[in-house]
Scaffold this active site. Structure first.
Site, PDB file in Angstrom:
ATOM      1  N   LYS A  95      -6.893   0.166 -13.876  1.00 39.67           N
ATOM      2  CA  LYS A  95      -5.658   0.021 -13.102  1.00 39.67           C
ATOM      3  C   LYS A  95      -5.640  -1.358 -12.441  1.00 39.67           C
ATOM      4  O   LYS A  95      -6.688  -1.939 -12.169  1.00 39.67           O
ATOM      5  CB  LYS A  95      -5.526   1.125 -12.046  1.00 39.67           C
ATOM      6  N   LYS A 129     -11.282   3.351  -5.828  1.00 37.02           N
ATOM      7  CA  LYS A 129     -11.478   1.913  -6.022  1.00 37.02           C
ATOM      8  C   LYS A 129     -10.400   1.134  -5.280  1.00 37.02           C
ATOM      9  O   LYS A 129      -9.344   1.657  -4.949  1.00 37.02           O
ATOM     10  CB  LYS A 129     -11.437   1.575  -7.515  1.00 37.02           C
ATOM     11  N   ASP A 130     -10.679  -0.163  -5.045  1.00 32.63           N
ATOM     12  CA  ASP A 130      -9.756  -1.036  -4.321  1.00 32.63           C
ATOM     13  C   ASP A 130      -8.387  -1.069  -4.991  1.00 32.63           C
ATOM     14  O   ASP A 130      -8.272  -0.912  -6.202  1.00 32.63           O
ATOM     15  CB  ASP A 130     -10.311  -2.461  -4.265  1.00 32.63           C
ATOM     16  N   LYS A 131      -7.363  -1.320  -4.182  1.00 24.55           N
ATOM     17  CA  LYS A 131      -6.016  -1.498  -4.729  1.00 24.55           C
ATOM     18  C   LYS A 131      -5.841  -2.905  -5.264  1.00 24.55           C
ATOM     19  O   LYS A 131      -5.421  -3.095  -6.407  1.00 24.55           O
ATOM     20  CB  LYS A 131      -4.957  -1.213  -3.660  1.00 24.55           C
ATOM     21  N   LYS A 177      -9.861 -12.449  -3.341  1.00 29.55           N
ATOM     22  CA  LYS A 177      -8.676 -11.621  -3.607  1.00 29.55           C
ATOM     23  C   LYS A 177      -7.381 -12.421  -3.537  1.00 29.55           C
ATOM     24  O   LYS A 177      -6.356 -11.943  -3.061  1.00 29.55           O
ATOM     25  CB  LYS A 177      -8.615 -10.432  -2.646  1.00 29.55           C
TER      26      LYS A 177
END
Length: 666
Positions: free
Chosen positions: A274, A303-305, A23
């Site tokens: 997104k 879902k993850d940011k 990430k």
């Protein structure tokens, strides 16, 4: 087996592993939802595919989950809602919190509204006819959205349109009802009235005073008689008043097909891409632009940011054409919509098979000293090992508020012990830093002054503000703390119970592996067949549970990937070996028993479920690359990175999978 942390202690595999980071940017973490048919949701649209034209299951309506537990389906026998341990992502149970006025009004107008409401509450009874303009809104859809959002966040306000300008002032009807019932009940009732959700009823608390009930009947009839009807009913707890929406119009005894068709809700399905946005944040933006409420959107999972994510969604009452028209506006917010088609029904939470991940792990290096050739060998050994044996199906640290001083499972334990005061103080405990919300929390803990802390709390901290507002109204005693928790959505309250149960499951999994080893033994719980798709992610149910016998242990009938462990609750079966004893001792250590997973005062009930001990990744591909890295005052260096693609079942954590490969925290 290697110890890493109190919750994630064990590894299944025995390779060496390596270091690396994930990430580093949103493009390094791509998540693509896999639907129940096993297909990626970002695939090209196939018009002739019947599964692309409708959502094939779901019978309930997408109701606003922020309506209090006093709202119930009309035929439900109990106010208590039984919710299983579903293994949802952290944000799943935090979904329909409130309509985001920051998005709808803008930050400055929202802050002014917060100050107005605080001043009105403080000056209640001292100043009359206080009002405030929110500004002009030329678009009627936008005006409707402002009206709904303001009344939803502040049920004690009324909104009035003058030309295109919207004004807010105190609602005298709310004030009148709050003299008959608690302010919390009054807020929930006004939200029910404003939602106008068909098929739901609102039930006031039990009231054995006929005279008092009559006054409530008269108020509701006088103020909302054209919209709702009231009726008293008696059960074992006493007499209460139920309020239901009246049927619209007068239908003939036999409805025609055309009549029925008029009542069918229309839905539009689409795939949302997104970037660097939370699912609920994206929904708030879209709802504001479309002039609908956030609960008109439904989805299979959040879902993850920090990443690029693709997921299926449906929206009610919006045509595909309308959605297409606004796609340029959504793109400016970091969202892209595709596969926009009509649908017959909404999605349901958990209605997915899993997720596909495309990750980049940067700065890959061995734990010790070795050559680049050795590094490639290490990576290959690690990935192939986990591919063959799986990994411990832990809940990831993000489920517990990773990095926070007070983690969510601690709040859940206080709630389960019904220590409401401790739960409130834990919820409002600050983290390190001088952010405004941390200053407000510190002020409350040091002074106990909820009114002053509310004035300090930023408008964006909706849950903290709800709780502080309730503490200001009801006090800091047990009853006030209960009202503070009841001011939060039911799903939010349940989230903290789930967090405690998830932490306990993680610890039980570590104990099971350390104490009994890597194969099923007598007394373990297993399922005879590998998990098939279940609408409840990560869970199997009691009829599938089997207790391993001594003969089955001797004959190696089952494998470790068939072992399941219970999420604690009122109805689950515990292992019939030392792991079962561990559960009982661990719960007793926390002051809990098997029957303590019900909190009537907060309308919470956790029956429990089962979660596989191991998770098995699918469709793994990987490759080690090298790329140049330029650092200040140094010559360019080459660093190694690993591209990794894989599929995981619903409710499994990619970060836990990567941890098993790397043998360290990513």
């Amino acid at each position: 087996m290697e110890q890493e942390s109190p919750s994630l202690e064990c590894f299944i595999t025995d390779h060496e592993g390596f270091h690396g980071t994930i990430k580093n940017s949103t493009k390094d973490f791509v998540v693509i939802e896999i639907d129940i048919h096993g297909r990626a949701v970002n695939r090209p649209l196939i018009p002739d595919d019947p599964t692309d034209l409708t959502c094939t299951e779901v019978r309930g309506s997408s109701l606003n989950k922020n309506l209090n537990a006093n709202l119930r389906p009309e035929n439900t026998a109990s106010d208590e809602v039984a919710v299983g341990m579903t293994g949802l992502n952290d944000d799943d149970v935090l979904s329909q919190d409130c309509f985001d006025l920051r998005v709808i009004l803008g930050s400055s107008a929202n802050e002014a509204l917060e100050q107005f409401t605080n001043r009105m509450l403080v000056c209640s009874g001292e100043q009359k006819n206080m009002e405030m303009s929110l500004g002009s809104f030329p678009d009627k859809h936008q005006r409707a959205n402002v009206h709904r959002a303001v009344r939803h966040n502040f049920p004690f306000l009324m909104t009035v349109t003058n030309q295109e300008e919207i004004w807010v002032r105190e609602d005298p009807g709310f004030k009148e009802l709050s003299e008959l019932v608690s302010e919390g009940e009054a807020e929930d009732f006004f939200r029910f009235i404003d939602a106008k959700a068909p098929g739901l009823a609102f039930t006031f608390l039990t009231d054995n005073s006929k005279e008092h009930r009559t006054r409530i009947h008269h108020f509701v009839s006088r103020r909302f008689g054209k919209l709702v009807e009231t009726k008293s009913f008696t059960d074992q707890d006493g007499t209460a008043i139920t309020v239901r929406l009246r049927e619209r119009g007068r239908w003939p005894k036999k409805r025609t097909a055309a009549d029925c068709e008029k009542q069918v809700d229309t839905y539009t399905a689409f795939t949302l891409r997104k970037e660097n946005l939370e699912t609920l944040e994206a929904i708030s933006y879209m709802a504001a632009a479309l002039g609908v409420i956030p609960s008109d959107f439904s989805y299979a999972g959040t879902k993850d940011k920090k990443g690029i994510t693709y997921q299926s969604m449906t929206v009610k009452k919006i045509s595909p054409q309308r959605l297409v028209e606004l796609t340029p506006e959504f793109e400016r917010r970091g969202m892209q919509l595709s596969r926009i088609i009509p649908a017959s029904e909404p999605l349901r939470l958990g209605r997915l098979q899993g997720n596909h991940f495309d990750l980049v792990i940067r700065d890959v290096r061995p734990h010790g000293k070795c050559s680049s050739t050795d590094l490639e060998t290490l990576v290959k050994e690690a990935v192939e090992n986990v591919k063959a044996h799986g990994f411990v199906n832990y809940y990831g640290p993000q489920r517990f508020g990773n990095g926070q001083s007070i983690q969510t499972d601690q709040v859940g334990l206080a709630l389960l012990k019904e220590d409401m005061n401790a739960a409130v103080r834990l919820f409002l405990s600050p983290d390190e830093g001088d952010d405004l919300h941390n200053k407000a929390k510190r002020h409350f803990l040091h002074t106990g002054n909820a009114k002053e802390s509310l004035a300090l709390m930023p408008a964006c901290r909706a849950r903290e503000r709800l709780m502080l507002r309730a503490l200001h109204r009801y006090g800091k005693g047990r009853q006030g703390c209960e009202q503070a928790w009841l001011s939060l959505p039911h799903a939010t309250r349940l989230f903290y119970l789930h967090a405690y149960c998830s932490r306990l499951w993680n610890q039980a999994a570590s104990y099971r592996l350390r104490a009994l080893g890597p194969r099923p033994v007598q007394g373990d719980l297993v399922q005879a067949e590998r998990l098939r798709h279940d609408p409840t992610p990560g869970a199997t149910h009691t009829p599938q549970v089997h207790v391993v016998t001594s003969a089955e242990e001797r004959d190696n009938v089952f494998s470790l990937d068939q072992v399941i462990l219970p999420m604690p609750g009122n109805t689950v079966k515990y292992p019939e070996n030392i792991v079962g004893e561990w559960y009982r001792d661990r719960l007793a250590q926390d002051g809990l028993g098997s029957s303590r997973f019900r909190i009537p005062s907060l309308k919470l009930n956790a029956p429990g479920s089962y979660r596989p001990l191991l998770a098995i990744p699918h469709n793994i591909t990987y490759k080690v690359h090298e790329e140049p890295q330029v650092t200040e005052h140094l010559s360019p260096q080459r660093i190694s990175l690993l591209t990794l693609s894989f599929d995981l079942d619903a409710s499994c954590y990619a970060t836990v999978f990567v941890r098993e490969i790397m043998k360290c925290e990513p």
